[in-house]
Design an enzyme around this catalytic site. Structure first.
Site, PDB file in Angstrom:
ATOM      1  N   ASP A  20       2.142  -7.316  -3.197  1.00  0.00           N
ATOM      2  CA  ASP A  20       1.172  -8.158  -3.900  1.00  0.00           C
ATOM      3  C   ASP A  20       0.387  -7.291  -4.876  1.00  0.00           C
ATOM      4  O   ASP A  20       0.663  -6.101  -5.018  1.00  0.00           O
ATOM      5  CB  ASP A  20       0.266  -8.899  -2.896  1.00  0.00           C
ATOM      6  CG  ASP A  20      -0.585  -7.960  -2.031  1.00  0.00           C
ATOM      7  OD1 ASP A  20      -1.258  -7.079  -2.607  1.00  0.00           O
ATOM      8  OD2 ASP A  20      -0.581  -8.110  -0.793  1.00  0.00           O
TER       9      ASP A  20
ATOM     10  N   LYS B  63       3.518 -20.676  -1.829  1.00  0.00           N
ATOM     11  CA  LYS B  63       2.432 -19.800  -2.290  1.00  0.00           C
ATOM     12  C   LYS B  63       2.993 -18.700  -3.182  1.00  0.00           C
ATOM     13  O   LYS B  63       4.031 -18.119  -2.893  1.00  0.00           O
ATOM     14  CB  LYS B  63       1.693 -19.190  -1.100  1.00  0.00           C
ATOM     15  CG  LYS B  63       0.382 -18.506  -1.517  1.00  0.00           C
ATOM     16  CD  LYS B  63      -0.528 -18.286  -0.332  1.00  0.00           C
ATOM     17  CE  LYS B  63      -0.171 -17.038   0.438  1.00  0.00           C
ATOM     18  NZ  LYS B  63      -0.990 -16.883   1.645  1.00  0.00           N
TER      19      LYS B  63
ATOM     20  N   LYS C 221       2.106 -15.098  -5.316  1.00  0.00           N
ATOM     21  CA  LYS C 221       1.210 -13.946  -5.443  1.00  0.00           C
ATOM     22  C   LYS C 221       0.851 -13.747  -6.918  1.00  0.00           C
ATOM     23  O   LYS C 221       1.742 -13.755  -7.785  1.00  0.00           O
ATOM     24  CB  LYS C 221       1.892 -12.685  -4.906  1.00  0.00           C
ATOM     25  CG  LYS C 221       2.170 -12.748  -3.408  1.00  0.00           C
ATOM     26  CD  LYS C 221       0.906 -12.569  -2.588  1.00  0.00           C
ATOM     27  CE  LYS C 221       1.172 -12.604  -1.096  1.00  0.00           C
ATOM     28  NZ  LYS C 221      -0.032 -12.354  -0.305  1.00  0.00           N
TER      29      LYS C 221
ATOM     30  N   ASP D  69      -2.465 -16.566  -4.625  1.00  0.00           N
ATOM     31  CA  ASP D  69      -3.094 -15.559  -3.779  1.00  0.00           C
ATOM     32  C   ASP D  69      -3.237 -14.253  -4.563  1.00  0.00           C
ATOM     33  O   ASP D  69      -2.243 -13.676  -4.993  1.00  0.00           O
ATOM     34  CB  ASP D  69      -2.199 -15.351  -2.546  1.00  0.00           C
ATOM     35  CG  ASP D  69      -2.763 -14.345  -1.549  1.00  0.00           C
ATOM     36  OD1 ASP D  69      -3.841 -13.776  -1.791  1.00  0.00           O
ATOM     37  OD2 ASP D  69      -2.104 -14.130  -0.508  1.00  0.00           O
TER      38      ASP D  69
ATOM     39  N   GLU E 233      -6.496 -17.771  -3.089  1.00  0.00           N
ATOM     40  CA  GLU E 233      -6.737 -17.026  -1.857  1.00  0.00           C
ATOM     41  C   GLU E 233      -7.208 -15.614  -2.168  1.00  0.00           C
ATOM     42  O   GLU E 233      -6.707 -14.981  -3.100  1.00  0.00           O
ATOM     43  CB  GLU E 233      -5.423 -16.980  -1.071  1.00  0.00           C
ATOM     44  CG  GLU E 233      -5.511 -16.315   0.270  1.00  0.00           C
ATOM     45  CD  GLU E 233      -4.223 -16.505   1.065  1.00  0.00           C
ATOM     46  OE1 GLU E 233      -3.924 -15.619   1.878  1.00  0.00           O
ATOM     47  OE2 GLU E 233      -3.515 -17.513   0.874  1.00  0.00           O
TER      48      GLU E 233
ATOM     49  N   GLU F  13      -7.938 -13.425   6.022  1.00  0.00           N
ATOM     50  CA  GLU F  13      -6.994 -12.495   6.661  1.00  0.00           C
ATOM     51  C   GLU F  13      -7.598 -11.104   6.829  1.00  0.00           C
ATOM     52  O   GLU F  13      -7.181 -10.344   7.683  1.00  0.00           O
ATOM     53  CB  GLU F  13      -5.665 -12.430   5.912  1.00  0.00           C
ATOM     54  CG  GLU F  13      -5.707 -11.738   4.570  1.00  0.00           C
ATOM     55  CD  GLU F  13      -4.375 -11.841   3.819  1.00  0.00           C
ATOM     56  OE1 GLU F  13      -3.708 -10.809   3.675  1.00  0.00           O
ATOM     57  OE2 GLU F  13      -4.019 -12.939   3.370  1.00  0.00           O
TER      58      GLU F  13
ATOM     59  N   ASP G 228      -6.696 -14.790  11.372  1.00  0.00           N
ATOM     60  CA  ASP G 228      -5.596 -13.841  11.572  1.00  0.00           C
ATOM     61  C   ASP G 228      -5.629 -13.415  13.035  1.00  0.00           C
ATOM     62  O   ASP G 228      -6.692 -13.095  13.558  1.00  0.00           O
ATOM     63  CB  ASP G 228      -5.775 -12.627  10.660  1.00  0.00           C
ATOM     64  CG  ASP G 228      -4.626 -11.647  10.786  1.00  0.00           C
ATOM     65  OD1 ASP G 228      -3.723 -11.663   9.934  1.00  0.00           O
ATOM     66  OD2 ASP G 228      -4.618 -10.858  11.754  1.00  0.00           O
TER      67      ASP G 228
ATOM     68  N   HIS H 156      -3.471 -17.303   8.336  1.00  0.00           N
ATOM     69  CA  HIS H 156      -2.680 -16.271   7.682  1.00  0.00           C
ATOM     70  C   HIS H 156      -1.592 -15.840   8.661  1.00  0.00           C
ATOM     71  O   HIS H 156      -1.846 -15.675   9.853  1.00  0.00           O
ATOM     72  CB  HIS H 156      -3.573 -15.066   7.359  1.00  0.00           C
ATOM     73  CG  HIS H 156      -2.810 -13.839   6.961  1.00  0.00           C
ATOM     74  ND1 HIS H 156      -2.765 -12.698   7.733  1.00  0.00           N
ATOM     75  CD2 HIS H 156      -2.041 -13.588   5.876  1.00  0.00           C
ATOM     76  CE1 HIS H 156      -2.023 -11.792   7.124  1.00  0.00           C
ATOM     77  NE2 HIS H 156      -1.567 -12.300   6.006  1.00  0.00           N
TER      78      HIS H 156
END
Length: 442
Positions: free
Chosen positions: A30, A222, A224, A252, A278, A307, A330, A357
């Protein structure tokens, strides 16, 4: 005497550093974590009855050895205790681990020491579920509301949720509980996928993975973002075109931006209709998240985080400040099941949906238990709720997750689904396992 009635006295705790070289293929990449090696500090709690509890916390490679040291430091508080003694005062046991007069200085309830606490407690919960012959979600679902509440440390959160309020939430949710459990066993819990759009993947890979996922029934995706706006725009457009206007898209940033930068960047991506952004900024910046939430509300984009939220106290403040619209728990960052129960109950009181998460190594296996409990015994709702799923490394577990038609199917095996195959542990143990010896020689 039946095994269930045995005392199960803890004789010793072992911990190993287990790492998977996922960075080689950019899995998990990411904007902030460009080359993660998915890893765990893998804990086994041994008892005099022969029953074992398995647990771990999740890391990204380097530094796992520090968590291993912290687990060894905590082991002394656990050895000699019986399972019976622990679960009859689980709040006290949680506090013993998280508030040791000397070691709490290293936290308190955050950082490496808290990750180690999570690993140890995860193993204890696994042990309890195995002793009862139930999967962990079922152990929780079958518990009396008073017993659930007795596992939670309410210290520092009573201004947001009292013990009485928590009990009231659980008692109210008893209605319809059996139907919800039956529904979960039949349909499973809705999931979304992050496996299609890691930041290091090529457009070709993105297209192929997205096509495969659509064929398998996935409807929530989702992506990144956060490294380069032009690149993000292209990739979001590509995914949105592939999935169509009716399916759900989330983005995210993995903490990449400052507050004003986050607002500007996400506004530029608003045309792709993301449900949430996110981790837009530093995970500790509650007021920053609140400012972003306020600015993006007119665009219909929520903020999701959690997370890397350190403990229940920070979650309390995020909720009090209206700084998130989706709570992401998490199973290895917070102090195991005990602290996650506190967050699930607070989220319900503040009417914020929980979308956990997961991913990494083993996080899907663990968190499915918590979200099943949330639906059956706390929230009773699936509105705006889904659990993350990432299709990596499940083959290393003795009870891997079962996904059917983009839903998590409730685990059936006793325990917390933490146990890894011994052959996988040996092969990936760092630095002496075959995988790492080979890695070194290349």
């Amino acid at each position: 005497m039946s095994e269930r009635k045995m005392v199960h006295k803890i004789t010793h705790v072992t911990v190993r550093d287990v790492r998977f070289p996922t960075s080689l293929e950019q899995h998990g990449s990411d904007a902030m974590h460009t080359d993660p090696d998915y890893s765990t500090a893998y804990v086994v709690v041994h008892t005099d009855s022969g029953l074992q509890g398995f647990g771990f916390t999740f890391t990204l490679g380097k530094g796992t050895e520090i968590v291993v040291c912290a687990v060894r430091a905590l082991a002394g508080l656990v050895v000699g205790k019986s399972l019976q003694e622990i679960v009859s005062d689980f709040r006290g046991f949680y506090r013993l681990l998280s508030s040791d007069g000397q070691m709490r200085w290293l936290g308190p309830e955050k950082g490496v020491i808290h990750l180690a606490t999570a690993a140890v407690l995860n193993a204890v919960w696994d042990l309890w579920a195995r002793a009862e012959g139930k999967p962990l979600w079922k152990l929780l679902v079958d518990m009396d509301p008073k017993q659930i509440v007795s596992c939670v440390d309410f210290r520092y959160i009573t201004d947001a949720l009292t013990e009485e309020e928590a009990l009231d939430i659980l008692v109210k949710a008893q209605e319809g509980k059996q139907q919800r459990e039956d529904q979960m066993l039949k349909e499973g819990y809705p999931a979304y996928t992050t496996s299609c759009a890691w930041i290091g993947y090529s457009d070709e890979q993105l297209k192929q993975l997205c096509t495969d996922a659509l064929k398998s029934g996935w409807t929530k995706f989702k992506v990144k973002v956060g490294a380069d706006l032009e690149d993000d725009t292209r990739r979001c457009r590509l995914i949105r075109q592939m999935i169509g206007p009716d399916k759900t898209l989330m983005i995210d940033a993995n903490q990449r931006w400052d507050v004003s930068e986050a607002i500007g960047w996400v506004s530029s991506l608003a045309e792709f209709k993301p449900l949430w952004i996110e981790e837009p900024t530093c995970p500790d910046d509650i007021l920053g998240h609140a400012a972003i939430s306020k600015a993006l509300a007119p665009l219909g984009i929520g903020v999701a985080t959690g997370e890397q939220c350190q403990n229940r106290v920070m979650f309390k403040q995020f909720l009090q400040a209206s700084a998130l619209q989706f709570v992401q728990i998490d199973s290895c960052r917070l102090g195991s099941v005990n602290e996650n129960l506190a967050v699930l109950l607070m989220a319900h009181k503040f009417k914020v949906p929980v979308c956990p998460h997961a991913g990494g190594v083993g996080l899907c296996e663990l968190v499915q238990h918590l979200i099943l409990f949330d639906y059956i015994c706390v929230s009773g709702s699936l509105s705006n709720r889904m659990c993350e799923y990432v299709d990596h490394l499940h083959e290393h577990f003795t009870s891997p997750v079962v996904i059917h038609d983009a839903h998590y199917m409730p685990p059936k095996d006793p325990g917390y689904s933490c146990e890894m195959l011994e052959s996988s542990v040996k092969k990936h143990q760092y630095p002496e396992g075959d995988v790492w010896k080979q890695h070194k020689n290349n």
